[in-house]
Design a protein around this motif. Structure first.
Motif, PDB file in Angstrom:
ATOM      1  N   ILE A  92       0.839  -1.202   0.000  1.00  0.00           N
ATOM      2  CA  ILE A  92       0.000   0.000   0.000  1.00  0.00           C
ATOM      3  C   ILE A  92       0.873   1.251   0.000  1.00  0.00           C
ATOM      4  O   ILE A  92       0.602   2.223  -0.710  1.00  0.00           O
ATOM      5  N   ALA A  93       1.941   1.227   0.804  1.00  0.00           N
ATOM      6  CA  ALA A  93       2.856   2.375   0.841  1.00  0.00           C
ATOM      7  C   ALA A  93       3.479   2.624  -0.528  1.00  0.00           C
ATOM      8  O   ALA A  93       3.620   3.777  -0.969  1.00  0.00           O
ATOM      9  N   LEU A  94       3.835   1.555  -1.235  1.00  0.00           N
ATOM     10  CA  LEU A  94       4.418   1.689  -2.564  1.00  0.00           C
ATOM     11  C   LEU A  94       3.391   2.210  -3.568  1.00  0.00           C
ATOM     12  O   LEU A  94       3.720   3.002  -4.455  1.00  0.00           O
ATOM     13  N   ILE A  95       2.151   1.778  -3.444  1.00  0.00           N
ATOM     14  CA  ILE A  95       1.086   2.257  -4.336  1.00  0.00           C
ATOM     15  C   ILE A  95       0.867   3.750  -4.146  1.00  0.00           C
ATOM     16  O   ILE A  95       0.781   4.509  -5.119  1.00  0.00           O
ATOM     17  N   PHE A  96       0.782   4.188  -2.901  1.00  0.00           N
ATOM     18  CA  PHE A  96       0.588   5.613  -2.626  1.00  0.00           C
ATOM     19  C   PHE A  96       1.770   6.445  -3.137  1.00  0.00           C
ATOM     20  O   PHE A  96       1.591   7.555  -3.653  1.00  0.00           O
ATOM     21  N   ALA A  97       2.972   5.903  -2.988  1.00  0.00           N
ATOM     22  CA  ALA A  97       4.155   6.616  -3.473  1.00  0.00           C
ATOM     23  C   ALA A  97       4.160   6.678  -4.995  1.00  0.00           C
ATOM     24  O   ALA A  97       4.485   7.713  -5.583  1.00  0.00           O
ATOM     25  N   LEU A 154       9.778 -14.968  -0.089  1.00  0.00           N
ATOM     26  CA  LEU A 154      11.188 -14.970   0.296  1.00  0.00           C
ATOM     27  C   LEU A 154      12.091 -14.499  -0.837  1.00  0.00           C
ATOM     28  O   LEU A 154      13.107 -13.833  -0.601  1.00  0.00           O
ATOM     29  N   THR A 155      11.731 -14.823  -2.075  1.00  0.00           N
ATOM     30  CA  THR A 155      12.622 -14.565  -3.203  1.00  0.00           C
ATOM     31  C   THR A 155      12.277 -13.321  -4.013  1.00  0.00           C
ATOM     32  O   THR A 155      13.119 -12.834  -4.764  1.00  0.00           O
ATOM     33  N   SER A 156      11.079 -12.804  -3.861  1.00  0.00           N
ATOM     34  CA  SER A 156      10.681 -11.650  -4.676  1.00  0.00           C
ATOM     35  C   SER A 156      10.806 -10.371  -3.876  1.00  0.00           C
ATOM     36  O   SER A 156      10.748 -10.375  -2.647  1.00  0.00           O
ATOM     37  N   SER A 157      10.971  -9.262  -4.581  1.00  0.00           N
ATOM     38  CA  SER A 157      11.054  -7.948  -3.956  1.00  0.00           C
ATOM     39  C   SER A 157       9.694  -7.272  -4.043  1.00  0.00           C
ATOM     40  O   SER A 157       8.883  -7.593  -4.899  1.00  0.00           O
ATOM     41  N   GLU A 158       9.446  -6.330  -3.112  1.00  0.00           N
ATOM     42  CA  GLU A 158       8.185  -5.602  -3.109  1.00  0.00           C
ATOM     43  C   GLU A 158       8.248  -4.514  -4.183  1.00  0.00           C
ATOM     44  O   GLU A 158       8.957  -3.521  -4.055  1.00  0.00           O
ATOM     45  N   GLU A 159       7.493  -4.711  -5.256  1.00  0.00           N
ATOM     46  CA  GLU A 159       7.451  -3.726  -6.330  1.00  0.00           C
ATOM     47  C   GLU A 159       6.016  -3.538  -6.776  1.00  0.00           C
ATOM     48  O   GLU A 159       5.174  -4.427  -6.630  1.00  0.00           O
ATOM     49  N   VAL A 160       5.744  -2.365  -7.323  1.00  0.00           N
ATOM     50  CA  VAL A 160       4.413  -2.056  -7.825  1.00  0.00           C
ATOM     51  C   VAL A 160       4.513  -1.734  -9.307  1.00  0.00           C
ATOM     52  O   VAL A 160       5.294  -0.874  -9.712  1.00  0.00           O
ATOM     53  N   HIS A 161       3.747  -2.460 -10.116  1.00  0.00           N
ATOM     54  CA  HIS A 161       3.742  -2.246 -11.557  1.00  0.00           C
ATOM     55  C   HIS A 161       2.297  -2.075 -12.034  1.00  0.00           C
ATOM     56  O   HIS A 161       1.700  -3.009 -12.572  1.00  0.00           O
ATOM     57  N   PRO A 162       1.706  -0.880 -11.833  1.00  0.00           N
ATOM     58  CA  PRO A 162       0.315  -0.677 -12.236  1.00  0.00           C
ATOM     59  C   PRO A 162       0.069  -0.942 -13.712  1.00  0.00           C
ATOM     60  O   PRO A 162      -1.004  -1.415 -14.092  1.00  0.00           O
ATOM     61  N   ASN A 163       1.056  -0.639 -14.551  1.00  0.00           N
ATOM     62  CA  ASN A 163       0.870  -0.848 -15.989  1.00  0.00           C
ATOM     63  C   ASN A 163       0.775  -2.325 -16.347  1.00  0.00           C
ATOM     64  O   ASN A 163       0.294  -2.680 -17.423  1.00  0.00           O
ATOM     65  N   LYS A 164       1.263  -3.207 -15.452  1.00  0.00           N
ATOM     66  CA  LYS A 164       1.185  -4.638 -15.697  1.00  0.00           C
ATOM     67  C   LYS A 164      -0.044  -5.266 -15.037  1.00  0.00           C
ATOM     68  O   LYS A 164      -0.322  -6.435 -15.248  1.00  0.00           O
ATOM     69  N   ASN A 165      -0.737  -4.479 -14.217  1.00  0.00           N
ATOM     70  CA  ASN A 165      -1.937  -4.967 -13.556  1.00  0.00           C
ATOM     71  C   ASN A 165      -3.063  -5.049 -14.582  1.00  0.00           C
ATOM     72  O   ASN A 165      -3.469  -4.033 -15.150  1.00  0.00           O
ATOM     73  N   PRO A 166      -3.610  -6.250 -14.863  1.00  0.00           N
ATOM     74  CA  PRO A 166      -4.625  -6.383 -15.913  1.00  0.00           C
ATOM     75  C   PRO A 166      -5.873  -5.558 -15.648  1.00  0.00           C
ATOM     76  O   PRO A 166      -6.498  -5.040 -16.583  1.00  0.00           O
ATOM     77  N   THR A 167      -6.253  -5.411 -14.377  1.00  0.00           N
ATOM     78  CA  THR A 167      -7.434  -4.615 -14.049  1.00  0.00           C
ATOM     79  C   THR A 167      -7.214  -3.154 -14.376  1.00  0.00           C
ATOM     80  O   THR A 167      -8.098  -2.486 -14.942  1.00  0.00           O
ATOM     81  N   ILE A 168      -6.035  -2.639 -14.034  1.00  0.00           N
ATOM     82  CA  ILE A 168      -5.717  -1.241 -14.321  1.00  0.00           C
ATOM     83  C   ILE A 168      -5.626  -1.012 -15.826  1.00  0.00           C
ATOM     84  O   ILE A 168      -6.113   0.008 -16.350  1.00  0.00           O
ATOM     85  N   VAL A 206      -5.299  -0.736  -4.869  1.00  0.00           N
ATOM     86  CA  VAL A 206      -5.314  -1.234  -3.492  1.00  0.00           C
ATOM     87  C   VAL A 206      -6.264  -2.420  -3.371  1.00  0.00           C
ATOM     88  O   VAL A 206      -5.946  -3.424  -2.721  1.00  0.00           O
ATOM     89  N   GLU A 207      -7.420  -2.306  -4.033  1.00  0.00           N
ATOM     90  CA  GLU A 207      -8.425  -3.365  -3.964  1.00  0.00           C
ATOM     91  C   GLU A 207      -7.927  -4.666  -4.591  1.00  0.00           C
ATOM     92  O   GLU A 207      -8.075  -5.749  -4.028  1.00  0.00           O
ATOM     93  N   THR A 208      -7.350  -4.559  -5.775  1.00  0.00           N
ATOM     94  CA  THR A 208      -6.895  -5.770  -6.473  1.00  0.00           C
ATOM     95  C   THR A 208      -5.710  -6.432  -5.764  1.00  0.00           C
ATOM     96  O   THR A 208      -5.623  -7.656  -5.719  1.00  0.00           O
ATOM     97  N   THR A 209      -4.810  -5.626  -5.197  1.00  0.00           N
ATOM     98  CA  THR A 209      -3.680  -6.211  -4.471  1.00  0.00           C
ATOM     99  C   THR A 209      -4.156  -6.896  -3.195  1.00  0.00           C
ATOM    100  O   THR A 209      -3.607  -7.930  -2.801  1.00  0.00           O
TER     101      THR A 209
END
Length: 321
Positions: A92-97, A154-168, A206-209
């Motif tokens: 959520i913090a990453l989405i807001f940023a 454990l292996t993935s990093s916290e990243e936000v990619h709205p352009n890759k979100n199918p709903t967006i 936020v809803e889809t995540t």
């Protein structure tokens, strides 16, 4: 049945007071205010366990469980959901940023986002319980899925990619979106055309995540109990406290560098409990102690870590991601 209706009425009264009285005007939520709300939600969540005890002990709710067993299962489920929601706070913090959501409007986004989460999680819980009742082997599927979720965490990093979100992507393709914010509005009318604002896009994100995180947290609670009332109420109380908890931790999220490992351990623990449920029967209090200890160790280890070392580890994690 009236217990379900009464619980839902209580939740909507609290939400109505939150938005309609205490947060009627958009403003920046201070850490002190957020801490007060967090204390209130946690207190209500813990106090509800007393009601659970008497409801099951006095057979107000028909169940083979006794009051103490039901209360422990409720508290364990609540702790599991609350701990796994911590990862949701980081996202959520990453989405807001990413969307540069003004601080005074973040509470509004989280309020409506959590309101939607209540509905979707209710549907998913009902669906999951029906699956387990009809196909008992699904518990092994849930267990394997949680092990995979632990590995991904454990292996993935916290990243936000709205352009890759199918709903967006679908939203932007078929719905006009403004480039700038219009106060706290989710929709505006421009030249007789109704358009969404970036605040609405952030809400959808936020809803889809949250729905994606629910695929981890809801199967996890089934390792604790499959009682519909306990699963639903513990899940809902954890979600209700998520909003205020975000504002408490918003300025110190980078300090919790070891918390991820605690969440991974919790996922692995509940997954193994699912997979070995026919051979190993742990008392409810053991699960509660193990999960609480794992969460406490992750938090304390992060807070006791020197600030410079923490910042260095966060930077290294970002480079590796």
């Amino acid at each position: 049945m009236w217990f379900w209706i009464g619980f839902l009425i209580l939740v909507f009264i609290l939400l109505a007071l939150d938005l309609g009285v205490f947060n009627r005007r958009s403003h920046v939520i201070s850490t002190r205010e957020a801490a007060g709300w967090t204390t209130l939600w946690v207190s209500l969540s813990l106090a509800f366990s007393i009601f659970v005890y008497f409801a099951y002990e006095e057979n107000w709710i028909e169940s083979p469980m006794g009051g103490m067993e039901a209360a422990i299962d409720y508290l364990t489920g609540y702790l599991v959901e609350q701990s796994l929601s911590m990862d949701n706070i980081f996202v959520i913090a990453l989405i807001f940023a990413y969307f540069k959501v003004p601080e005074q409007y973040q509470h509004r986004v989280l309020f409506w986002g959590i309101l939607g989460a209540l509905f979707f999680r209710g549907v998913m819980i009902a669906f999951g319980i029906v699956l387990l009742q009809q196909f008992q082997w699904m518990i092994y599927v849930f267990g394997i899925f949680l092990l995979y979720s632990a590995y991904k965490m454990l292996t993935s990093s916290e990243e936000v990619h709205p352009n890759k979100n199918p709903t967006i992507r679908l939203l932007r393709k078929y719905f006009p979106i403004t480039k700038s914010y219009y106060g706290e509005k989710f929709f505006v009318k421009i030249r007789h055309i109704r358009a969404g604002t970036p605040l609405f896009v952030a809400l959808v994100m936020v809803e889809t995540t949250d729905i994606m995180f629910a695929f981890d947290s809801i199967p996890a609670i089934f390792a604790i109990t499959t009682d519909p009332f306990l699963v639903f109420t513990s899940n809902i109380f954890a979600i209700l406290g998520l909003r205020s908890l975000y504002f408490v931790l918003a300025n110190m999220l980078n300090r919790f560098v070891y918390l991820k490992y605690s969440l991974v351990f919790i996922l692995v623990f509940v997954a193994l409990k699912m997979l070995a449920h026919e051979y190993v029967h742990l008392p409810g209090w053991v699960s509660l102690v193990v999960i609480f200890a794992a969460l406490l160790i992750g938090v304390l280890a992060s807070l006791l870590r020197p600030a410079k070392s923490t910042e260095k580890e966060v930077a290294q994690q970002g480079q590796n991601g």
